[in-house]
Design an enzyme around this catalytic site. Structure first.
Site, PDB file in Angstrom:
ATOM      1  N   ASN A  92      41.117  47.677  28.467  1.00 13.80           N
ATOM      2  CA  ASN A  92      42.019  46.804  27.713  1.00 13.80           C
ATOM      3  C   ASN A  92      41.431  45.870  26.815  1.00 13.80           C
ATOM      4  O   ASN A  92      41.756  45.358  25.693  1.00 13.80           O
ATOM      5  CB  ASN A  92      42.916  46.009  28.719  1.00 13.80           C
TER       6      ASN A  92
ATOM      7  N   GLY B 216      37.969  45.980  36.524  1.00 13.42           N
ATOM      8  CA  GLY B 216      39.076  47.140  36.608  1.00 13.42           C
ATOM      9  C   GLY B 216      40.153  46.612  37.505  1.00 13.42           C
ATOM     10  O   GLY B 216      40.120  45.464  37.837  1.00 13.42           O
ATOM     11  N   SER B 217      40.715  47.665  38.141  1.00 13.93           N
ATOM     12  CA  SER B 217      42.055  47.318  39.047  1.00 13.93           C
ATOM     13  C   SER B 217      41.176  46.998  40.246  1.00 13.93           C
ATOM     14  O   SER B 217      40.267  47.302  40.828  1.00 13.93           O
ATOM     15  CB  SER B 217      42.811  48.600  39.254  1.00 13.93           C
TER      16      SER B 217
ATOM     17  N   VAL C 163      40.545  50.328  42.748  1.00 16.96           N
ATOM     18  CA  VAL C 163      39.309  50.827  42.491  1.00 16.96           C
ATOM     19  C   VAL C 163      38.183  50.187  42.823  1.00 16.96           C
ATOM     20  O   VAL C 163      37.121  50.641  43.125  1.00 16.96           O
ATOM     21  CB  VAL C 163      39.520  51.576  41.005  1.00 16.96           C
ATOM     22  N   GLY C 164      38.194  48.880  42.610  1.00 17.17           N
ATOM     23  CA  GLY C 164      37.046  47.970  42.576  1.00 17.17           C
ATOM     24  C   GLY C 164      36.714  47.728  44.178  1.00 17.17           C
ATOM     25  O   GLY C 164      35.690  47.685  44.511  1.00 17.17           O
TER      26      GLY C 164
ATOM     27  N   GLU D 148      35.243  42.167  39.059  1.00 16.36           N
ATOM     28  CA  GLU D 148      36.075  41.479  38.382  1.00 16.36           C
ATOM     29  C   GLU D 148      37.162  42.375  38.410  1.00 16.36           C
ATOM     30  O   GLU D 148      37.519  43.327  37.659  1.00 16.36           O
ATOM     31  CB  GLU D 148      35.662  41.047  36.667  1.00 16.36           C
TER      32      GLU D 148
ATOM     33  N   CYS E  80      43.926  41.057  32.266  1.00 17.54           N
ATOM     34  CA  CYS E  80      44.153  40.548  33.632  1.00 17.54           C
ATOM     35  C   CYS E  80      44.196  39.232  33.813  1.00 17.54           C
ATOM     36  O   CYS E  80      44.956  38.549  35.120  1.00 17.54           O
ATOM     37  CB  CYS E  80      42.323  40.693  34.319  1.00 17.54           C
TER      38      CYS E  80
HETATM   39  P1  NAD Z   1      40.975  51.058  36.674  1.00 16.96           P
HETATM   40  O1  NAD Z   1      40.411  50.603  37.775  1.00 16.96           O
HETATM   41  O2  NAD Z   1      41.884  52.131  36.832  1.00 16.96           O
HETATM   42  O3  NAD Z   1      39.589  51.646  35.779  1.00 16.96           O
HETATM   43  C1  NAD Z   1      38.669  50.735  35.292  1.00 16.96           C
HETATM   44  C2  NAD Z   1      37.392  51.593  35.205  1.00 16.96           C
HETATM   45  O4  NAD Z   1      37.213  51.986  36.404  1.00 16.96           O
HETATM   46  C3  NAD Z   1      37.435  52.889  34.273  1.00 16.96           C
HETATM   47  O5  NAD Z   1      36.287  52.936  33.410  1.00 16.96           O
HETATM   48  C4  NAD Z   1      37.762  54.206  35.046  1.00 16.96           C
HETATM   49  O6  NAD Z   1      37.135  55.290  34.471  1.00 16.96           O
HETATM   50  C5  NAD Z   1      36.915  53.390  36.224  1.00 16.96           C
HETATM   51  N1  NAD Z   1      37.186  54.322  37.820  1.00 16.96           N
HETATM   52  C6  NAD Z   1      38.268  54.888  38.106  1.00 16.96           C
HETATM   53  N2  NAD Z   1      38.207  55.550  39.159  1.00 16.96           N
HETATM   54  C7  NAD Z   1      36.915  55.284  39.682  1.00 16.96           C
HETATM   55  C8  NAD Z   1      36.214  55.494  40.729  1.00 16.96           C
HETATM   56  N3  NAD Z   1      36.726  56.066  41.746  1.00 16.96           N
HETATM   57  N4  NAD Z   1      34.977  54.883  40.643  1.00 16.96           N
HETATM   58  C9  NAD Z   1      34.442  54.450  39.897  1.00 16.96           C
HETATM   59  N5  NAD Z   1      34.905  54.056  38.759  1.00 16.96           N
HETATM   60  C10 NAD Z   1      36.319  54.415  38.629  1.00 16.96           C
HETATM   61  O7  NAD Z   1      41.604  49.795  35.760  1.00 16.96           O
HETATM   62  P2  NAD Z   1      42.621  50.136  34.891  1.00 16.96           P
HETATM   63  O8  NAD Z   1      44.037  50.103  35.376  1.00 16.96           O
HETATM   64  O9  NAD Z   1      42.240  50.949  33.579  1.00 16.96           O
HETATM   65  O10 NAD Z   1      42.489  48.504  34.133  1.00 16.96           O
HETATM   66  C11 NAD Z   1      43.297  47.469  34.356  1.00 16.96           C
HETATM   67  C12 NAD Z   1      42.815  46.787  35.681  1.00 16.96           C
HETATM   68  O11 NAD Z   1      41.565  46.022  35.228  1.00 16.96           O
HETATM   69  C13 NAD Z   1      43.827  45.686  35.860  1.00 16.96           C
HETATM   70  O12 NAD Z   1      44.002  45.484  37.144  1.00 16.96           O
HETATM   71  C14 NAD Z   1      43.315  44.336  35.246  1.00 16.96           C
HETATM   72  O13 NAD Z   1      43.831  43.054  35.816  1.00 16.96           O
HETATM   73  C15 NAD Z   1      41.860  44.545  35.462  1.00 16.96           C
HETATM   74  N6  NAD Z   1      40.950  43.864  34.847  1.00 16.96           N
HETATM   75  C16 NAD Z   1      40.161  42.683  35.280  1.00 16.96           C
HETATM   76  C17 NAD Z   1      39.429  42.091  34.549  1.00 16.96           C
HETATM   77  C18 NAD Z   1      38.596  40.690  35.075  1.00 16.96           C
HETATM   78  O14 NAD Z   1      37.674  40.116  34.371  1.00 16.96           O
HETATM   79  N7  NAD Z   1      38.978  40.284  36.345  1.00 16.96           N
HETATM   80  C19 NAD Z   1      39.493  42.273  33.061  1.00 16.96           C
HETATM   81  C20 NAD Z   1      40.337  43.393  32.347  1.00 16.96           C
HETATM   82  C21 NAD Z   1      41.027  43.976  33.247  1.00 16.96           C
END
Ligand code: NAD
Length: 503
Positions: A172, A249-250, A253-254, A271, A305
């Site tokens: 994003n 990320g989400s 996954v996090g 994050e 986010c």
């Molecule tokens: P996502 O968790 O699906 O993907 C994020 C990253 O994780 C990508 O690079 C993806 O390839 C990787 N990923 C996917 N599966 C994985 C695994 N099993 N192991 C390791 N890495 C893996 O997130 P998304 O849906 O693409 O992004 C949006 C999310 O990110 C929303 O929930 C948003 O709130 C969050 N976000 C948080 C912040 C913050 O600073 N808190 C900032 C931006 C986005």
């Protein structure tokens, strides 16, 4: 996904931008080399507005991850020994280059993740801000001296680079979210392996490789492995080489990334997602609250986010607020992000669109009313305002990550606080009131990492601690807080006089 045969005009364009590497973007960046796809599968980068393939990049493998970590580990010690001013100068030069390539970045943000020009400007500025502050960390706080309880002893706390830092980022705000870790990590003497999101391998990763290469970063200090999270993510995050695993990320996954990192004694910095509330108390300045509400909900199609996920409005202002917000939403120009003046572009992909539309439809089935919007054309989802929403409706209880504004009424400050905190998330939020002390009380009671009074939740400053609580993450980014994560404190004591031992 494979499909190198799909070559559109867009593809030629992004590979011919001034910022593009000599042979285009179809490469991994390992040990200072642009390695073309070889026998690897490809990731097709799709423009969400035109649905054309803009380019392909190699889909990194587990072997690539192993190689990247090995190369990073080999390069780190020598890099850490470089004088701090040299490390800072390279990060500063990379920052300058981002500014010089701003027009190219604007194109790339548009075609990779549907970012409009306004958002491109914000993102380049944020990336440069975090690089400036990150560069400065090289020259700051080498450690501390502490008095000792033992006679004749001197205590020193020496700050050392953590070592190799693994970085996983989303699509994003790809350039910014990668830069906010990569720049301070490098400045502090670490080496980095970066895995950008599969939607944004260029702005989330390869662009940084390009500007750091041009800035003179030694080989191996930054390595970029584009790849699918579901294919190489577990291997990447559970690897035994990195000392820090930075994940943005989400939450879902996090959580797994954090668990795998800890399983390899790697420090996680997480994050994650948010369900941010914009609270409008009964004594708020209504126009200010609506202006802030529109900006916080619809910027980058609500895909941040820290976007507003829920609007909580006192019942006495409710109807006027809903009407005002719907009016603002209707005026937002929707279209191709490359077109000047567009404020709402496409959402990132079909599954995200279907999720957003599903939350709207299910909320309507449960009694919510669509005041404006609600429709979509391909990946363009109309800015949508929902009234008559309760906190348990899908558009409010989930992180919808779309241009959707569910508006929930409340009767008292206490009820507003209860609703705000009725979520597993705790990232950002905002409170509007003409009585700052009252707003401050509400801000104190909100279980979030960040709250903004008489503004909206979408704030990030490179020198201010950023992060959430609960399912929104662990740790803080920016400035001295990310420095703590990216360094290790070592206690060295010097016994200057003979010590009396008990035996
Ligand atoms: P996502 O968790 O699906 O993907 C994020 C990253 O994780 C990508 O690079 C993806 O390839 C990787 N990923 C996917 N599966 C994985 C695994 N099993 N192991 C390791 N890495 C893996 O997130 P998304 O849906 O693409 O992004 C949006 C999310 O990110 C929303 O929930 C948003 O709130 C969050 N976000 C948080 C912040 C913050 O600073 N808190 C900032 C931006 C986005």
């Amino acid at each position: 996904m494979t499909g190198t045969e799909t070559q559109s005009t867009d593809e030629r364009d992004v590979n011919e931008l001034d910022i593009a590497p000599e042979n285009g973007w179809n490469a991994l960046y390992l040990d200072g080399e642009w390695i073309s796809d070889g026998n690897r599968d490809s990731i097709e980068v799709e423009n969400p507005a035109s649905r054309t393939t803009v380019t392909t990049v190699p889909s990194g493998t587990e072997d690539d991850v192993d190689e990247a970590y090995a190369v990073a580990a080999a390069a780190q010690e020598e890099w850490a020994e470089r004088p701090p001013q040299e490390r800072a100068a390279i990060v500063s030069e990379a920052c300058e280059l981002l500014g010089e390539y701003a027009a190219d970045l604007e194109t790339l943000f548009a075609v990779e993740c549907g970012g409009v020009q306004l958002k491109a400007g914000f993102e380049t500025q944020l990336a440069q801000g975090t690089m400036e502050v990150g560069a400065g960390l090289a020259m700051r706080d080498g450690g501390r001296r502490k008095d000792s309880v033992t006679p004749g002893k001197e205590n020193l706390l020496v700050r050392e680079p953590a070592g190799v830092v693994g970085v996983i980022t989303p699509w994003n705000f790809p350039l910014y979210l990668s830069s906010r870790v990569v720049a301070p990590a490098i400045a502090l003497g670490n080496s980095v392996v970066l895995k950008p999101d599969e939607h944004t391998p260029i702005t989330g990763g390869l662009v940084l490789a390009k500007v750091f290469e041009e800035a003179g970063l030694p080989e191996g200090v930054l390595n970029v492995v584009p790849g699918y999270g579901h294919e190489i993510g577990d291997h990447f995050s559970g690897h035994d080489v990195p000392s820090v695993m930075s994940f943005t990320g989400s939450s879902e996954v996090g959580r797994g990334v954090g668990q795998r990192a800890v399983g390899s004694y790697t420090e996680p910095a997480l994050e994650l997602g948010g369900n941010n509330a914009h609270v409008v108390l009964e004594d708020a300045d209504l126009e200010r609250a609506i202006d802030a509400g529109a900006f916080g909900s619809f910027t980058h199609q609500g895909q941040e986010c820290i976007s507003i996920n829920r609007h909580l409005v006192h019942e006495s202002l409710y109807d006027e607020y809903v009407a005002g917000l719907a009016d603002r939403a209707e005026q937002l120009p929707i279209g191709d992000p490359l077109k000047e003046g567009t404020l709402v572009g496409p959402v990132i992909n079909e599954s995200q669109r279907d999720k957003i539309v599903g939350f709207i439809e299910e909320s309507v089935e449960r009694g919510a009313t669509v005041e404006t919007g609600g429709d979509h054309d391909d990946l363009f989802v109309e800015p949508t305002v929902l009234s008559g929403v309760s906190n348990d409706m899908p558009a409010a209880s989930n992180e919808h990550f779309g241009p959707v504004a569910p508006v929930i009424p409340f009767e008292s400050d206490e009820e507003a606080i209860r609703i705000v905190n009725d979520t597993e998330y705790g990232l950002s939020g905002s409170v509007h009131s003409t009585d700052v002390a009252r707003a401050r009380d509400v801000a104190d009671a909100m279980e979030t990492g960040m709250v903004h009074i008489n503004d909206q939740p979408l704030n990030d400053e490179p020198h201010v601690a950023f992060g959430g609580v609960n399912a929104s993450g662990m740790g803080r980014y920016n400035d001295e807080w990310i420095m703590d994560t990216l360094t290790t404190l070592k206690w060295i004591s010097i016994q200057r006089e003979p010590r009396e031992y008990p035996y």
